[in-house]
Structure formats: C-alpha cells, structure tokens
Scaffold this motif. Structure first.
Motif, PDB file in Angstrom:
ATOM      1  N   PRO A  97      -1.366  -2.298  -6.305  1.00  0.00           N
ATOM      2  CA  PRO A  97      -0.623  -2.394  -5.008  1.00  0.00           C
ATOM      3  C   PRO A  97       0.466  -3.359  -5.004  1.00  0.00           C
ATOM      4  CG  PRO A  97      -2.906  -2.143  -4.348  1.00  0.00           C
ATOM      5  CD  PRO A  97      -2.802  -2.635  -6.069  1.00  0.00           C
ATOM      6  N   ARG A  98       0.266  -4.233  -5.872  1.00  0.00           N
ATOM      7  CA  ARG A  98       1.619  -5.269  -5.976  1.00  0.00           C
ATOM      8  C   ARG A  98       2.756  -4.712  -6.946  1.00  0.00           C
ATOM      9  NH1 ARG A  98       1.359  -8.113  -1.552  1.00  0.00           N
ATOM     10  NH2 ARG A  98      -1.010  -8.985  -1.270  1.00  0.00           N
ATOM     11  N   THR A  99       2.503  -3.876  -7.603  1.00  0.00           N
ATOM     12  CA  THR A  99       3.431  -3.496  -8.719  1.00  0.00           C
ATOM     13  C   THR A  99       4.959  -3.306  -8.296  1.00  0.00           C
ATOM     14  OG1 THR A  99       1.705  -2.287 -10.230  1.00  0.00           O
ATOM     15  CG2 THR A  99       4.059  -1.789 -10.522  1.00  0.00           C
ATOM     16  N   MET A 100       5.060  -2.613  -7.426  1.00  0.00           N
ATOM     17  CA  MET A 100       6.524  -2.172  -6.820  1.00  0.00           C
ATOM     18  C   MET A 100       7.127  -3.629  -6.126  1.00  0.00           C
ATOM     19  SD  MET A 100       5.720   1.215  -4.286  1.00  0.00           S
ATOM     20  CE  MET A 100       7.488   1.058  -3.711  1.00  0.00           C
ATOM     21  N   LEU A 393       0.556   2.904  -3.963  1.00  0.00           N
ATOM     22  CA  LEU A 393       1.726   3.732  -4.059  1.00  0.00           C
ATOM     23  C   LEU A 393       2.895   3.310  -2.879  1.00  0.00           C
ATOM     24  CD1 LEU A 393       0.159   7.308  -3.922  1.00  0.00           C
ATOM     25  CD2 LEU A 393       0.927   6.059  -5.938  1.00  0.00           C
ATOM     26  N   THR A 394       2.533   2.116  -2.403  1.00  0.00           N
ATOM     27  CA  THR A 394       3.355   1.673  -1.224  1.00  0.00           C
ATOM     28  C   THR A 394       3.828   0.323  -1.610  1.00  0.00           C
ATOM     29  OG1 THR A 394       1.415   1.077   0.100  1.00  0.00           O
ATOM     30  CG2 THR A 394       2.391   3.143   0.302  1.00  0.00           C
ATOM     31  N   TYR A 395       4.727  -0.281  -1.030  1.00  0.00           N
ATOM     32  CA  TYR A 395       5.348  -1.566  -1.191  1.00  0.00           C
ATOM     33  C   TYR A 395       4.493  -2.889  -1.124  1.00  0.00           C
ATOM     34  CZ  TYR A 395       9.105  -5.050  -2.021  1.00  0.00           C
ATOM     35  OH  TYR A 395       9.772  -6.056  -2.468  1.00  0.00           O
ATOM     36  N   THR A 396       3.731  -2.763   0.214  1.00  0.00           N
ATOM     37  CA  THR A 396       2.537  -3.711   0.217  1.00  0.00           C
ATOM     38  C   THR A 396       1.204  -2.863   0.729  1.00  0.00           C
ATOM     39  OG1 THR A 396       3.412  -3.952   2.785  1.00  0.00           O
ATOM     40  CG2 THR A 396       4.116  -5.507   0.912  1.00  0.00           C
ATOM     41  N   PRO A 397       0.232  -3.428   0.570  1.00  0.00           N
ATOM     42  CA  PRO A 397      -1.066  -2.681   0.937  1.00  0.00           C
ATOM     43  C   PRO A 397      -1.718  -3.142   2.239  1.00  0.00           C
ATOM     44  CG  PRO A 397      -1.730  -4.839  -0.408  1.00  0.00           C
ATOM     45  CD  PRO A 397      -0.022  -4.650  -0.321  1.00  0.00           C
TER      46      PRO A 397
END
Length: 448
Positions: A97-100, A393-397
């Motif tokens: 969840p931190r990849t983006m 898949l989202t910018y933050t979880p």
C-alpha cells in the motif's frame, strides 16, 4: 513539508513526531559506496535466515552488507523516520500500500534496467508478485518495476486433522470448498465438551476479522472498491450478508469462542492448543505449526453465494533507495533475495515463505513428508482464487483502516450490520477521496 504529506496515518504521524529526535538512531543510509545497508523486519529466526542468505551474497559478490533488523511493530515508524530524515537504507522492506506514495515522492529507485540486465531468474517469479510493485504513474500493475517481491503470502485455510478424527467429523475436501451451510454444520459438530467437565473446550473455528473478512466478502460477491478504485462499495447486500455471517458464527451459533472465552486466551492460542477445528494456516506460521501436538492440513476457504472460494494474498516488497550511492549493487541484492535459487533454498527451507519462483514451487509441493501435505492449496491461491487486498491499489491505505475503527459493537451484535456499513461507507469514501487529492498534489509538486 507539503511534498511529504503522503506520510499519513499512525505510522506517518509517529515518524513526523520523531523526526526531530533521531540523532541517536544512526544514519540508515550508507555513506560508503562499498557498503550496502539492508533494513527489514521480523523475528529472531527471520533475522538468522536472512543473515545466512546475505552471507551467501557477500561471499559471491565481494560486497559488504550491513543488516538492520527491527521488530514488526517498530519497522514502519523507523522507516518513515528514515524517509523524513533523508537517511533511507539502500535496500529495505516495504508494504504494497505504500508503493504509489514512495514512487511519487522519489523514495524508490526504478529497478527495470537492472532486471533487464541480470542473469538471475526474475522472469520465473510469480507474475502477480512482480505486478504488485509496478507503477506507471497512475495505476499499480503497469509500468516500471520499483521493488522485488520478497514473498507472496497466500492466506490459506487449514484444519486440525486430529480434532476432526477425535470428534468423528468428516474432513473437508482438499479441492472443493464447503458452502456456508456445510461449513456451519461442520463447525457445530466440532464444538463441544471433550473432557466432560461441562465447559466447551473445542470450537469449529475462530475468526480474525481483520485478516479473514476478505474471504467471506469476496466469496459472497462483495468487494471493498469499485472496479476503477474510486468508490467504496461496502454498503451492498453481499457485503452485509458476509459480515452478518461472521457475527452469527459466534453470537448466534456459538461455534467460535465467546468474548469471555477469548479474554484469557484468544483464538490463535486456542488453535495452538488444538482446540479449534478450522483456522488460517499462512506460510509464515509453518515453522511453529509443525511443532504442535496435532496434525493439520490445508483446505479451501468456505464459499458464499458465488460458490467460489476466495482469500487474500499478502506480500512484502524489497525496494532500493532512489538515493543509494550504488543502486546497481542494491538492486542486485534485492533480486538475489527474491529469486536466486540458493537464497530461496535457505529462506523457503526454514519455513519463512512459499517459493518465490514458479519452477521451485512446482517441486516444493511434491514433498509430502512434512506438513501441510496439501501444499498445492498455496499455489492454487496464488494462481487461481487469491486476491490482493485493494488498499495496495490506492495512494494511501487509511480508508480501509477506517472500516475497523468502530466495528467491535457490530462483532458483539450490539450494533446493526447494515446500519454500520451505511454509516461507515461515507467515512471511508472521504479518506479515499482525500488520498486521491493528495496524490494529485504530490504529483504536481514533484513534477516541478
């Protein structure tokens, strides 16, 4: 600090608070181009395993690697503090969840050119694992590769074979999932008083809501997000039915330990004592589970109205700092740990994970000499019915975290399931919308 607002949530807040008092923590980023720093989290056993793998890398390459390990509960704060303090380790674990955010804010190096030049069998790594760390600036799963999957963790379901035999209950089919009615019937047959003292000392199952709700929701046709990942979709009949089923297992049918029964000993501890029939058996648990006083094996999760089993796949990535003085060597270490046959033999052999490469996994499942014997179930999850939790898949979880914040009254049947979902959906939507807006802001700031 505007560019760093992606460090949101509890871990980010703690890191920001600690940023001014980290002088005594040391610099996690190597200032010596001949020394790599590698930071990861895990138990003492995991440190020993990865130290052995790193030693092979050092001997083979002549590079020096300084290992920095922390406990799992300290890792996120320490890493975020390092990011804020501009002292990111050369190589480090990251959660999907931190990849983006890490890519958008320039934390991660693009590994694509190193992958294209290596002789290591990167192409043999599970495609789903690699895609989890690809990001094209808009969407996960496409574009350059920014981390190697340290592992894939298929969150499998298992059962206590010894308890089934003792209670005279038919074991589950290793290939065909039970439907929810059948699962409840087995759980009822497994729940009872084994020692005759008048108190229940065996239960059909025990549900960890944070880890297992995904299986029940997905197999029932529900989901967390719309297909375009822009809308929270928990306020649906399918989602409500799944959550209600979980609540009823304990509060209506009594096939899981009660609130009072879990105060002194939770479901996990009772499983270790042989008191639970069905329970998750994740790969990282195998080393411990193989020491228990009962036999266990794997089976599919029970299936809701879709008739298809479902569960989640976990992962950790091994990333390389965009500011590493030797990104080529750092990338080589990340790839080595992810797919080198000798490194994988050490890591998998100690029960830390399933094989990270398809060819190794095909041989691994054939070994029925140690539990679980139905190892194929792990591969079925990876190749067939497993899903990644969509907060990756989202910018933050944080939007998903909001779901669990006030859920306890629902789990204890003191609050209505439908009302909770209806009230929580807009709260989660606000978090998701804020994350999308922050993504836009950070993109613009980093493009300048």
């Amino acid at each position: 600090m505007r560019r760093r607002r992606f460090l949101t949530g509890a871990a980010g807040a703690a890191a920001a608070a600690a940023a001014g008092v980290t002088a005594g923590c040391g610099n996690l980023h190597s200032s010596d181009p001949d020394v790599l720093t590698f930071m990861f989290r895990g138990s003492t056993e995991e440190r020993d395993v990865f130290s052995r793998a790193v030693a092979v890398f050092e001997e083979r390459t002549g590079y020096e690697v300084q290992i920095i390990s922390t406990s799992a509960d300290q890792y996120a704060t320490k890493l975020q503090t390092a990011i804020l303090g501009n002292s990111v380790p050369d190589v480090f674990y990251l959660e999907p969840p931190r990849t983006m955010a890490y890519v958008t804010n320039g934390v991660l190096a693009d590994l694509t050119p190193y992958v294209e030049a290596t002789d290591l069998p990167v192409d043999d790594i599970w495609t789903a694992g690699l895609d989890l760390y690809r990001f094209d600036g808009e969407q996960i799963g496409k574009g350059p590769l920014y981390a190697m999957p340290k592992d894939l963790g298929p969150f499998s379901f298992g059962y206590n074979k010894t308890l089934f035999e003792e209670m005279g209950v038919e074991p589950p089919d290793p290939d065909v999932p039970l439907d929810w009615d059948e699962f409840l019937e087995r759980c009822q047959a497994l729940t009872g008083d084994r020692d005759g003292d008048g108190a229940t000392d065996a239960w059909g199952t025990s549900v960890n809501i944070g880890a297992e709700i995904h299986s029940y929701v997905w197999s029932n046709g529900g989901d967390w997000l719309s297909e375009d990942a822009r809308t929270i979709t928990i306020d649906t009949p399918e989602f409500a039915e799944a959550l209600q089923y979980i609540v009823d297992l304990r509060e209506v049918h009594g096939v899981t330990p009660s609130i009072n029964e879990t105060e002194g000993m939770d479901g996990y501890q009772r499983w270790l004592r042989g008191q639970i029939g069905f329970f998750p058996v994740a790969p990282w648990d195998l080393t411990l589970y193989r020491t228990l006083d009962f036999e266990f094996d794997l089976c599919p999760y029970p299936a809701g109205r879709t008739g298809v089993s479902a569960t989640n796949i976990g992962s950790l990535g091994i990333g390389v700092s965009a500011k590493s003085l030797r990104p080529d060597r750092a990338a080589e270490l990340a790839m080595f740990l992810a797919c080198d046959p000798e490194a994988q033999a050490i890591i998998v052999g100690e029960g830390q994970t399933i094989p990270n490469t398809r060819s190794h996994a095909a041989e691994w499942v054939k070994d029925t000499s140690i539990e679980p014997r139905n190892k194929q179930e792990y591969l079925d999850i990876v190749e067939d019915y497993g899903h990644f939790v969509p907060n990756a898949l989202t910018y933050t979880p944080e939007w998903m975290d909001a779901f669990f914040t006030n859920i306890q009254p629902v789990l204890e049947a003191r609050a209505d399931v439908g009302e909770y979902l209806a009230a929580t959906q807009p709260v989660m939507q606000d978090f998701l919308d804020s994350a999308r807006e922050q993504f836009r802001i950070d993109q613009e700031a980093n493009a300048r």
